[in-house]
Enzyme design. Sequence first.
Site, PDB file in Angstrom:
ATOM      1  N   GLN A   1      12.714   4.714  -4.173  1.00 11.09           N
ATOM      2  CA  GLN A   1      13.262   3.533  -3.486  1.00 11.09           C
ATOM      3  C   GLN A   1      13.212   2.293  -4.375  1.00 11.09           C
ATOM      4  OE1 GLN A   1      12.475   2.723   0.708  1.00 11.09           O
ATOM      5  NE2 GLN A   1      11.113   4.482   0.746  1.00 11.09           N
TER       6      GLN A   1
ATOM      7  N   HIS B   1       9.337  -3.560   3.320  1.00 17.61           N
ATOM      8  CA  HIS B   1       8.929  -3.833   1.934  1.00 17.61           C
ATOM      9  C   HIS B   1      10.155  -4.187   1.079  1.00 17.61           C
ATOM     10  CE1 HIS B   1       5.754  -0.908   3.338  1.00 17.61           C
ATOM     11  NE2 HIS B   1       5.000  -1.879   2.890  1.00 17.61           N
TER      12      HIS B   1
ATOM     13  N   SER C   1       6.745  -0.655  10.325  1.00 23.03           N
ATOM     14  CA  SER C   1       5.367  -0.518   9.864  1.00 23.03           C
ATOM     15  C   SER C   1       5.165   0.915   9.395  1.00 23.03           C
ATOM     16  CB  SER C   1       4.411  -0.804  11.029  1.00 23.03           C
ATOM     17  OG  SER C   1       3.130  -0.273  10.758  1.00 23.03           O
ATOM     18  N   SER C   2       4.317   1.070   8.388  1.00 26.35           N
ATOM     19  CA  SER C   2       4.022   2.422   7.895  1.00 26.35           C
ATOM     20  C   SER C   2       3.371   3.261   8.981  1.00 26.35           C
ATOM     21  CB  SER C   2       3.079   2.350   6.692  1.00 26.35           C
ATOM     22  OG  SER C   2       3.681   1.593   5.690  1.00 26.35           O
ATOM     23  N   ARG C   3       2.734   2.606   9.952  1.00 27.14           N
ATOM     24  CA  ARG C   3       2.033   3.348  11.000  1.00 27.14           C
ATOM     25  C   ARG C   3       2.990   3.925  12.059  1.00 27.14           C
ATOM     26  NH1 ARG C   3      -3.548   2.278  10.540  1.00 27.14           N
ATOM     27  NH2 ARG C   3      -3.893   0.677   8.983  1.00 27.14           N
TER      28      ARG C   3
ATOM     29  N   HIS D   1       9.133   1.030   3.312  1.00 25.29           N
ATOM     30  CA  HIS D   1      10.240   1.069   4.274  1.00 25.29           C
ATOM     31  C   HIS D   1      11.053  -0.207   4.105  1.00 25.29           C
ATOM     32  CE1 HIS D   1       7.728  -1.721   6.479  1.00 25.29           C
ATOM     33  NE2 HIS D   1       6.757  -0.817   6.584  1.00 25.29           N
TER      34      HIS D   1
ATOM     35  N   ASP E   1       8.664   9.237  -3.199  1.00 20.73           N
ATOM     36  CA  ASP E   1       9.701   8.574  -2.415  1.00 20.73           C
ATOM     37  C   ASP E   1       9.658   7.057  -2.657  1.00 20.73           C
ATOM     38  OD1 ASP E   1      11.734   8.568  -0.364  1.00 20.73           O
ATOM     39  OD2 ASP E   1      10.217   7.575   0.882  1.00 20.73           O
ATOM     40  N   ASP E   2       8.456   6.492  -2.730  1.00 21.51           N
ATOM     41  CA  ASP E   2       8.316   5.043  -2.985  1.00 21.51           C
ATOM     42  C   ASP E   2       8.967   4.670  -4.314  1.00 21.51           C
ATOM     43  OD1 ASP E   2       6.820   4.973  -0.681  1.00 21.51           O
ATOM     44  OD2 ASP E   2       4.881   4.741  -1.683  1.00 21.51           O
TER      45      ASP E   2
ATOM     46  N   MET F   1       0.853  -1.198   0.000  1.00 16.85           N
ATOM     47  CA  MET F   1       0.000   0.000   0.000  1.00 16.85           C
ATOM     48  C   MET F   1       0.888   1.248   0.000  1.00 16.85           C
ATOM     49  SD  MET F   1      -3.445  -1.020   1.978  1.00 16.85           S
ATOM     50  CE  MET F   1      -2.919  -0.713   3.638  1.00 16.85           C
TER      51      MET F   1
ATOM     52  N   LYS G   1       5.086 -10.049   9.551  1.00 16.00           N
ATOM     53  CA  LYS G   1       4.571  -9.051  10.500  1.00 16.00           C
ATOM     54  C   LYS G   1       3.044  -9.116  10.565  1.00 16.00           C
ATOM     55  CE  LYS G   1       4.079  -4.642  12.215  1.00 16.00           C
ATOM     56  NZ  LYS G   1       2.769  -4.344  11.721  1.00 16.00           N
TER      57      LYS G   1
HETATM   58  O1  PAF Z   1      -0.137  -5.693   3.624  1.00 12.65           O
HETATM   59  C1  PAF Z   1      -0.583  -4.796   2.867  1.00 12.65           C
HETATM   60  O2  PAF Z   1       0.062  -3.775   2.635  1.00 12.65           O
HETATM   61  C2  PAF Z   1      -1.946  -4.971   2.222  1.00 12.65           C
HETATM   62  O3  PAF Z   1      -2.816  -5.629   3.080  1.00 12.65           O
HETATM   63  C3  PAF Z   1      -1.897  -5.672   0.854  1.00 12.65           C
HETATM   64  C4  PAF Z   1      -1.374  -7.092   0.959  1.00 12.65           C
HETATM   65  C5  PAF Z   1      -1.026  -4.869  -0.092  1.00 12.65           C
HETATM   66  C6  PAF Z   1      -3.302  -5.757   0.235  1.00 12.65           C
HETATM   67  O4  PAF Z   1      -3.869  -4.497   0.071  1.00 12.65           O
END
Ligand code: PAF
Length: 282
Positions: free
Chosen positions: A83, A37, A188-190, A34, A79-80, A30, A152
Amino acid sequence: MRQITDLSQLAQWQAEFACSTQPLAFVPTMGNLHAGHLALLAEAQALNPRPRTLVSIFVNPLQFNDAADLARYPRTLDDDLAQLRHAGTDAVFVPPVDALLPARDGGVRIDPGALAQGWEGAARAGHFTGMATIVAKLFHLIRPQFALFGEKDIQQLIIVQSMVRDLNFPVNILAVPTQRAPDGLALSSRNRFLSDTERALAPQIYAQLTASAEAIIRGEAADLVLQRARAQLTSAGFIVDYFALCDAAQLQPMPHFSGDAILLVAAQLGAVRLIDNLRISP
Ligand code: PAF
């Protein structure tokens, strides 16, 4: 790196490789990328033979049950892309919302079954249905031989594995270990929403996971260990949703430690819901 923004460009890119035997590895995201990913991508690139790699960036409205959460989800496309380019990705698929969810969407959804009922499924109604539906669509459109998911989000990973098995999707799901900051906090993005004080507290989640795993392996009663972990997180300022021991296959609560297990935790710190998990085997 090929930047693909609609379904016809995607079909065109696929057609260019129609005669190639090189496999395709897919990393769904999504965005707001970071090191977690990038670890998925690196794992894909390390496969032998090296596959083509495609990363999707799509903030999926179907998996948010809270409009405010969807609206504030970090979107950092430039930025994504930088990367991904730097990491040597072959293609990035960045569809607009109406490419995957057109107005004529009839409402057909993937029901992820019992695995989606507890934990994050209980806290976020419809989340896993929305996730599984979009992942199924992406698999159909992209037709990868491999797709990579992080441990995660362990419940997500297990649901995707189950969907692929139950519905005979021709894709191999590869699980990649959780990437952590040096102090143990799962990436995590959060995390970017944590204040400095909260960020300093956040590693306590992983500290409680590792301490609990050690205590359970030493033979302490699981219910007491879990109770202690919950109490310690609560007194540190977390609102603990769950801190539980479950079996690693079905994520059912495991009252007494036996066999392959996972400690699962979700806790709110300020406005941020943090989740993490740790696998434990005897
Ligand atoms: O983990 C995520 O970022 C999302 O749940 C995913 C797998 C891209 C599906 O939208």
